[in-house]
Design an enzyme around this catalytic site. Structure first.
Site, PDB file in Angstrom:
ATOM      1  N   ASP A 194     116.935  54.292  32.526  1.00  0.00           N
ATOM      2  CA  ASP A 194     117.134  52.829  32.545  1.00  0.00           C
ATOM      3  C   ASP A 194     115.983  52.174  33.308  1.00  0.00           C
ATOM      4  O   ASP A 194     115.535  52.671  34.338  1.00  0.00           O
ATOM      5  CB  ASP A 194     118.472  52.505  33.206  1.00  0.00           C
ATOM      6  CG  ASP A 194     118.923  51.086  32.911  1.00  0.00           C
ATOM      7  OD1 ASP A 194     119.929  50.928  32.190  1.00  0.00           O
ATOM      8  OD2 ASP A 194     118.268  50.120  33.382  1.00  0.00           O
ATOM      9  N   ILE A 195     115.516  51.049  32.789  1.00  0.00           N
ATOM     10  CA  ILE A 195     114.384  50.345  33.399  1.00  0.00           C
ATOM     11  C   ILE A 195     114.762  49.714  34.739  1.00  0.00           C
ATOM     12  O   ILE A 195     113.891  49.455  35.577  1.00  0.00           O
ATOM     13  CB  ILE A 195     113.843  49.274  32.411  1.00  0.00           C
ATOM     14  CG1 ILE A 195     112.409  48.914  32.726  1.00  0.00           C
ATOM     15  CG2 ILE A 195     114.732  48.038  32.378  1.00  0.00           C
ATOM     16  CD1 ILE A 195     111.727  48.097  31.630  1.00  0.00           C
ATOM     17  N   ASN A 200     129.641  49.718  28.414  1.00  0.00           N
ATOM     18  CA  ASN A 200     130.011  48.315  28.521  1.00  0.00           C
ATOM     19  C   ASN A 200     130.187  47.778  27.104  1.00  0.00           C
ATOM     20  O   ASN A 200     129.338  47.998  26.238  1.00  0.00           O
ATOM     21  CB  ASN A 200     128.932  47.533  29.267  1.00  0.00           C
ATOM     22  CG  ASN A 200     128.815  47.963  30.713  1.00  0.00           C
ATOM     23  OD1 ASN A 200     129.817  48.232  31.367  1.00  0.00           O
ATOM     24  ND2 ASN A 200     127.595  48.035  31.219  1.00  0.00           N
ATOM     25  N   GLY A 212     129.754  43.067  30.607  1.00  0.00           N
ATOM     26  CA  GLY A 212     128.369  43.177  31.051  1.00  0.00           C
ATOM     27  C   GLY A 212     127.429  43.785  30.038  1.00  0.00           C
ATOM     28  O   GLY A 212     126.296  44.142  30.384  1.00  0.00           O
ATOM     29  N   GLN A 213     127.880  43.914  28.783  1.00  0.00           N
ATOM     30  CA  GLN A 213     126.956  44.449  27.771  1.00  0.00           C
ATOM     31  C   GLN A 213     125.862  43.418  27.506  1.00  0.00           C
ATOM     32  O   GLN A 213     126.142  42.251  27.229  1.00  0.00           O
ATOM     33  CB  GLN A 213     127.698  44.769  26.465  1.00  0.00           C
ATOM     34  CG  GLN A 213     126.781  45.441  25.433  1.00  0.00           C
ATOM     35  CD  GLN A 213     127.514  45.841  24.150  1.00  0.00           C
ATOM     36  OE1 GLN A 213     128.698  45.551  23.972  1.00  0.00           O
ATOM     37  NE2 GLN A 213     126.798  46.510  23.252  1.00  0.00           N
ATOM     38  N   HIS A 217     125.372  52.322  23.686  1.00  0.00           N
ATOM     39  CA  HIS A 217     124.729  53.222  24.647  1.00  0.00           C
ATOM     40  C   HIS A 217     125.725  53.666  25.700  1.00  0.00           C
ATOM     41  O   HIS A 217     126.598  52.905  26.102  1.00  0.00           O
ATOM     42  CB  HIS A 217     123.509  52.572  25.309  1.00  0.00           C
ATOM     43  CG  HIS A 217     123.767  51.214  25.901  1.00  0.00           C
ATOM     44  ND1 HIS A 217     123.856  50.092  25.133  1.00  0.00           N
ATOM     45  CD2 HIS A 217     123.947  50.824  27.184  1.00  0.00           C
ATOM     46  CE1 HIS A 217     124.070  49.040  25.914  1.00  0.00           C
ATOM     47  NE2 HIS A 217     124.149  49.453  27.165  1.00  0.00           N
ATOM     48  N   HIS A 225     125.882  54.883  29.545  1.00  0.00           N
ATOM     49  CA  HIS A 225     125.172  54.992  30.818  1.00  0.00           C
ATOM     50  C   HIS A 225     125.617  56.276  31.512  1.00  0.00           C
ATOM     51  O   HIS A 225     126.824  56.530  31.637  1.00  0.00           O
ATOM     52  CB  HIS A 225     125.531  53.833  31.765  1.00  0.00           C
ATOM     53  CG  HIS A 225     125.147  52.465  31.312  1.00  0.00           C
ATOM     54  ND1 HIS A 225     124.072  51.788  31.854  1.00  0.00           N
ATOM     55  CD2 HIS A 225     125.706  51.624  30.417  1.00  0.00           C
ATOM     56  CE1 HIS A 225     123.991  50.582  31.291  1.00  0.00           C
ATOM     57  NE2 HIS A 225     124.975  50.456  30.427  1.00  0.00           N
TER      58      HIS A 225
END
Ligand code: 5GP
Length: 114
Positions: free
Chosen positions: A30-31, A87, A93-94, A100, A102
């Site tokens: 994740d960035i 999410n 909070g998507q 995806h 997490h």
């Protein structure tokens, strides 16, 4: 459906730190990591999220979790534990509408999430 930033990562149009790739999915860091380990596992198939998942996608979604398990195992995360999160929708909070998972680990994660 509108293309997302994850589709650009899939097509290698933008860089990402890819930690796993196979015929069905890729996984990358994740960035904006929320834990020392924060990996995203995404299907190559464009599925907006769990709401858009078809019954035929059940094996594919299972595969995402198998990859998450294998990454956790390879990273030595089994003993300390880790959290897998999907999410779904704006209230959850998507922000990227490409399914995806997490994988979060490396610190104590509180419950319930905020
Ligand atoms: P969501 O909020 O949809 O559950 O998760 C989307 C995640 O994608 C966020 O944790 C966010 O930091 C990550 N993300 C968004 N854009 C990029 C990007 O361009 N590269 C990477 N590696 N992660 C991204």
């Amino acid at each position: 459906m509108a293309s997302t930033v994850f589709n650009k990562i899939l097509r290698k149009e933008i860089p990402a730190e890819i930690v796993h790739e196979d015929e069905l999915c890729i996984a990358f860091c994740d960035i904006n990591p929320q834990a020392p380990t924060h990996v995203l596992i995404i299907p190559r198939k464009e599925i907006q999220g769990i709401n858009a998942m078809a019954d035929e996608d059940v094996p594919l979604v299972g595969h995402l979790f198998r990859v998450a398990r294998d990454l956790a195992r390879a990273g030595g995360l089994e003993d300390g534990g880790y959290r897998l999160v999907i999410n779904t929708g704006a209230d959850a909070g998507q922000t990227v509408f490409h399914l995806h998972v997490h994988l979060l680990a490396g610190r104590t994660l509180t419950w319930p999430p905020g």
